[in-house]
Design an enzyme around this catalytic site. Structure first.
Site, mmCIF file in Angstrom:
data_model
loop_
_atom_site.group_PDB
_atom_site.id
_atom_site.type_symbol
_atom_site.label_atom_id
_atom_site.label_comp_id
_atom_site.label_asym_id
_atom_site.label_seq_id
_atom_site.Cartn_x
_atom_site.Cartn_y
_atom_site.Cartn_z
ATOM 1 N N GLU A 1 0.856 6.875 7.108
ATOM 2 C CA GLU A 1 2.080 6.467 6.396
ATOM 3 C C GLU A 1 2.050 6.908 4.945
ATOM 4 O O GLU A 1 3.044 7.383 4.403
ATOM 5 C CB GLU A 1 2.251 4.938 6.454
ATOM 6 C CG GLU A 1 2.725 4.419 7.783
ATOM 7 C CD GLU A 1 3.135 2.948 7.715
ATOM 8 O OE1 GLU A 1 3.976 2.555 8.508
ATOM 9 O OE2 GLU A 1 2.598 2.195 6.866
ATOM 10 N N HIS B 1 8.699 3.295 8.908
ATOM 11 C CA HIS B 1 8.558 2.395 10.060
ATOM 12 C C HIS B 1 7.323 2.804 10.871
ATOM 13 O O HIS B 1 7.121 3.990 11.128
ATOM 14 C CB HIS B 1 9.827 2.490 10.926
ATOM 15 C CG HIS B 1 9.805 1.542 12.072
ATOM 16 N ND1 HIS B 1 10.044 0.187 11.930
ATOM 17 C CD2 HIS B 1 9.549 1.738 13.384
ATOM 18 C CE1 HIS B 1 9.950 -0.404 13.108
ATOM 19 N NE2 HIS B 1 9.640 0.518 14.008
ATOM 20 N N SER C 1 0.834 -1.214 0.000
ATOM 21 C CA SER C 1 0.000 0.000 0.000
ATOM 22 C C SER C 1 0.868 1.263 0.000
ATOM 23 O O SER C 1 0.491 2.267 -0.604
ATOM 24 C CB SER C 1 -0.964 0.003 1.192
ATOM 25 O OG SER C 1 -0.269 0.153 2.403
ATOM 26 N N ILE D 1 16.845 -7.204 6.517
ATOM 27 C CA ILE D 1 17.885 -6.277 6.955
ATOM 28 C C ILE D 1 18.818 -6.031 5.778
ATOM 29 O O ILE D 1 19.237 -6.987 5.108
ATOM 30 C CB ILE D 1 18.661 -6.867 8.157
ATOM 31 C CG1 ILE D 1 17.730 -6.915 9.370
ATOM 32 C CG2 ILE D 1 19.919 -6.046 8.456
ATOM 33 C CD1 ILE D 1 18.325 -7.618 10.569
ATOM 34 N N GLU E 1 23.160 1.252 9.216
ATOM 35 C CA GLU E 1 23.378 -0.188 9.398
ATOM 36 C C GLU E 1 22.546 -0.749 10.560
ATOM 37 O O GLU E 1 21.957 -1.822 10.445
ATOM 38 C CB GLU E 1 24.867 -0.462 9.607
ATOM 39 C CG GLU E 1 25.171 -1.933 9.479
ATOM 40 C CD GLU E 1 26.660 -2.226 9.583
ATOM 41 O OE1 GLU E 1 27.479 -1.285 9.505
ATOM 42 O OE2 GLU E 1 26.988 -3.415 9.760
ATOM 43 N N ASN F 1 13.528 4.566 4.573
ATOM 44 C CA ASN F 1 12.682 3.504 5.122
ATOM 45 C C ASN F 1 11.468 4.126 5.806
ATOM 46 O O ASN F 1 11.532 5.252 6.289
ATOM 47 C CB ASN F 1 13.479 2.687 6.143
ATOM 48 C CG ASN F 1 12.691 1.504 6.680
ATOM 49 O OD1 ASN F 1 12.036 0.778 5.920
ATOM 50 N ND2 ASN F 1 12.710 1.300 7.996
HETATM 51 C C1 GRF Z 1 4.192 -0.504 6.789
HETATM 52 O O1 GRF Z 1 3.413 -0.411 7.938
HETATM 53 C C2 GRF Z 1 5.592 -0.038 7.027
HETATM 54 O O2 GRF Z 1 5.681 0.927 8.018
HETATM 55 C C3 GRF Z 1 6.286 -1.300 7.481
HETATM 56 O O3 GRF Z 1 5.714 -2.311 6.711
HETATM 57 C C4 GRF Z 1 4.368 -1.953 6.376
HETATM 58 C C5 GRF Z 1 4.212 -2.144 4.893
HETATM 59 O O4 GRF Z 1 2.883 -2.014 4.481
HETATM 60 N N1 GRF Z 1 7.716 -1.174 7.333
HETATM 61 P P1 GRF Z 1 2.504 -2.025 2.946
HETATM 62 O O5 GRF Z 1 3.060 -3.299 2.346
HETATM 63 O O6 GRF Z 1 3.104 -0.817 2.325
HETATM 64 O O7 GRF Z 1 1.008 -1.999 2.900
#
Ligand code: GRF
Length: 217
Positions: free
Chosen positions: A196, A131, A35, A114, A164, A129
């Site tokens: 997000e 998170h 997503s 990782i 890292e 990234n």
């Molecule tokens: C997200 O919540 C992101 O923060 C985490 O993995 C999830 C990925 O969701 N690292 P999607 O595959 O983008 O829906």
């Protein structure tokens, strides 16, 4: 009565996105539903972000991100991480693909592996990234579960540069999200993802304007 979905907690909002000329070439790495990947693609298509998603790299054959790439005609490369003895070897394959497209920046949009200095140093300060916590709280796996178990009342999401040590890099942007007493992983994740999808675009724009400034200097 104030809605429990407090919009004011989304901060900061960037109304003026930078003009990136020529458009930014980005590569995306994903392992899951995709997503965030789709949010990025949509932002490039409606010109919210002056960028082009050149390619997607996945490590799960059946992941949703792959279907989304098909839908938008974005070249997708699948590398099964189990076939690589060392993490570095997988990172080298990823670099090969990204180099094909002359990628300027890479977004790990739910990449559940990782990464090593092989990849990080190839894209210094150009590997981003997302998170699902307010870093530095709740690093690592199952951040949403961790936040529920810790009983915090505010959590959030973070877009940051990759270093890292997992989930430690410089923060580009964050958004706060309230945790309600009746939240579970699913409900909180659903609200988390709405935020997000916004900050990922903003985070990429913030990073990209820095990259372009550096190039001009
Ligand atoms: C997200 O919540 C992101 O923060 C985490 O993995 C999830 C990925 O969701 N690292 P999607 O595959 O983008 O829906």
């Amino acid at each position: 009565m104030v809605s429990k979905y407090l919009e004011g907690l989304t901060w900061p909002s960037i109304d003026l996105m930078p003009m990136l000329d020529p458009v930014l070439k980005i590569g995306v790495m994903a392992s899951g539903r995709g997503s965030n990947f789709e949010a990025l693609v949509k932002a490039t298509l409606d010109n919210t972000l002056n960028a082009q998603v050149e390619c997607l790299i996945v490590n799960k054959e059946e992941c949703g991100a792959r279907l989304i790439a098909d839908r938008y005609n974005i070249p997708c490369y699948f590398f099964d991480h189990r076939k690589y003895e060392k993490r570095e070897d997988l990172d080298k394959k990823i670099i090969e693909v990204l180099s094909l497209y002359k990628i300027e920046g890479v977004v790990m949009a739910g990449w559940m592996r990782i990464v090593t200095p092989v990849l990080i140093n190839k894209f210094p300060d150009r590997l981003i990234n997302i998170h699902p916590s307010l870093l530095p709280s709740f690093k690592g796996n199952r951040a949403i579960k961790q936040s529920l178990e810790s009983n915090v009342k505010i959590t959030g999401c973070t877009v940051h540069l990759v270093r890292e040590a997992v989930d430690t890099g410089p923060i580009l942007i964050q958004t706060a999200i309230p945790v309600f007493s009746d939240d579970n992983e699913e409900t909180l994740q659903r609200r988390m993802q709405i935020e997000e999808h916004k900050i990922l675009i903003n985070g990429v724009a913030i990073a990209a304007s820095r990259w372009r400034e550096t190039n001009q200097g």
